[in-house]
Scaffold this motif. Structure first.
Motif, PDB file in Angstrom:
ATOM      1  N   TYR A  38       0.846  -1.194   0.000  1.00 31.68           N
ATOM      2  CA  TYR A  38       0.000   0.000   0.000  1.00 31.68           C
ATOM      3  C   TYR A  38       0.885   1.249   0.000  1.00 31.68           C
ATOM      4  CZ  TYR A  38      -3.461  -3.502   1.246  1.00 31.68           C
ATOM      5  OH  TYR A  38      -4.258  -4.614   1.253  1.00 31.68           O
ATOM      6  N   LEU A  39       1.454   1.513  -1.154  1.00 36.50           N
ATOM      7  CA  LEU A  39       2.442   2.590  -1.275  1.00 36.50           C
ATOM      8  C   LEU A  39       1.841   3.972  -1.033  1.00 36.50           C
ATOM      9  CD1 LEU A  39       4.361   1.291  -4.439  1.00 36.50           C
ATOM     10  CD2 LEU A  39       5.047   1.093  -2.037  1.00 36.50           C
ATOM     11  N   GLU A  40       0.544   4.132  -1.326  1.00 35.09           N
ATOM     12  CA  GLU A  40      -0.073   5.450  -1.220  1.00 35.09           C
ATOM     13  C   GLU A  40      -0.675   5.705   0.157  1.00 35.09           C
ATOM     14  OE1 GLU A  40      -2.886   5.797  -4.373  1.00 35.09           O
ATOM     15  OE2 GLU A  40      -1.396   5.627  -5.968  1.00 35.09           O
ATOM     16  N   ASP A  41      -0.712   4.706   1.012  1.00 36.73           N
ATOM     17  CA  ASP A  41      -1.292   4.871   2.342  1.00 36.73           C
ATOM     18  C   ASP A  41      -0.295   5.512   3.300  1.00 36.73           C
ATOM     19  OD1 ASP A  41      -3.325   3.513   1.150  1.00 36.73           O
ATOM     20  OD2 ASP A  41      -3.628   2.082   2.777  1.00 36.73           O
ATOM     21  N   SER A  42      -0.819   6.197   4.298  1.00 34.51           N
ATOM     22  CA  SER A  42       0.042   6.812   5.296  1.00 34.51           C
ATOM     23  C   SER A  42       0.669   5.736   6.171  1.00 34.51           C
ATOM     24  CB  SER A  42      -0.772   7.770   6.176  1.00 34.51           C
ATOM     25  OG  SER A  42      -1.707   7.049   6.962  1.00 34.51           O
ATOM     26  N   GLN A  43       1.779   6.073   6.794  1.00 34.36           N
ATOM     27  CA  GLN A  43       2.457   5.119   7.677  1.00 34.36           C
ATOM     28  C   GLN A  43       1.561   4.746   8.844  1.00 34.36           C
ATOM     29  OE1 GLN A  43       5.082   3.742   6.738  1.00 34.36           O
ATOM     30  NE2 GLN A  43       5.842   2.626   8.521  1.00 34.36           N
TER      31      GLN A  43
END
Length: 304
Positions: free
Chosen positions: A137-142
């Motif tokens: 999930y590259l676009e999700d926040s940490q």
């Protein structure tokens, strides 16, 4: 169980490459005979092996892989697990044997192979899960990734030891919707090629995954739309990923809802609508309450 030379078969010292070479007409036939494959299957594999960057001798080194493949952490993990020559290369025979192994292996064997790839066969703790999910999930926040990792760990680690073992992972994966599991583990050696010679597996295509209704033995009245909206009202602003999973939704399906609906309230409402549509008469109040209780939404369950 580790994904190593004892599971993925090697090439027995590269016997085929000692008998022939890519320039000879029997290159395909020799590999087909050695690996128990058809010539069509081996031809498709050879095209893919060439696309991966094998040299004129028919062997593949890590430094020859396409840049987009090298930078993919999962591909790197897979490459690391393949049996190699003393020079660190993968022979075409090993590639063929591994492809056949993946195609013929049981569902349980494939699941355990995936586990071995994720962390070299070692247990998965929360930090490892965060690392894996961050790559997916590259676009999700940490923060979202950490929350998802925490939910996943709690769901799979039924012993509460703080890590996921191979057996726990294998047991959990088999609870995923059947079509989702089949799509993840499907691998065939007899793939069709397109006009450019690319195999179907080498061209990534996002295809919708059909959700299978979560089986339930709970009977009783079907949840009304008003009850579903009341539940959505009380869970939308909280962490409801585990609740969605208890209803039979995968993380991919939840991500699709988040992409298609702007507000969290809309996402929760649509989730419950889809659950009712998918389950029909099985979308009972009792099964909804069970999912809420198992997701730590006890107070919401008591409202129904």
């Amino acid at each position: 169980m580790g994904l190593n030379a004892s599971t993925i078969p090697g090439d027995n010292g590269g016997i085929v490459s000692e008998l022939t070479s890519p320039l000879k007409e029997d290159w395909i036939v020799q590999h087909a005979d050695a690996c128990g494959l058809t010539t069509i299957e081996v031809k498709n594999m050879w095209k893919r092996f060439q696309q991966l960057g094998c040299n004129q001798d028919g062997v593949l080194y890590a430094h020859s892989l396409p840049i987009d493949t090298v930078t993919d952490p999962f591909v790197s993990k897979i490459f690391k697990q393949f049996p190699k020559t003393n020079e660190g290369a993968i022979t075409f025979q090993t590639f063929c044997a591994a492809s056949k192994w993946l195609s013929d292996n049981s569902t349980d064997g494939k699941i355990r192979a995936v586990f071995a790839i994720l962390n070299d066969g070692k247990p998965l703790d929360e930090n490892i899960l965060i690392e894996i999910l961050s790559q997916v999930y590259l676009e999700d926040s940490q923060q979202s990734v950490k929350r998802a990792a925490n939910v996943l760990l709690k769901q799979i680690d039924n012993d509460g030891n703080g890590f996921i073992t191979e057996d726990q992972f294998a047991s959990w994966v088999t609870t995923l919707p059947h079509d989702t599991l089949a799509a993840i583990l499907n691998f065939t050696t007899s793939q069709q090629t397109d006009k450019d010679g690319m195999s179907a597996s080498s061209t990534p295509v996002k295809t919708p995954v059909k959700k299978v209704a979560r089986p339930t033995s709970l009977s009783g009245p079907v949840a009304t739309d008003d009850q579903l909206m009341a539940v959505a009202k009380h869970v939308y602003d909280k962490d409801w990923l585990l609740f969605a999973n208890k209803l039979g939704f995968t993380q991919m399906e939840v991500k699709d809802l988040q992409d298609n609906f702007v507000t969290k309230r809309q996402q929760a409402e649509e989730l419950l609508k889809e659950w009712k549509n998918d389950n029909g008469i099985a979308a009972t109040v009792s099964s909804l309450k069970r999912a809420l209780v198992e997701s730590d939404f006890v107070s919401v369950a008591e409202m129904l």
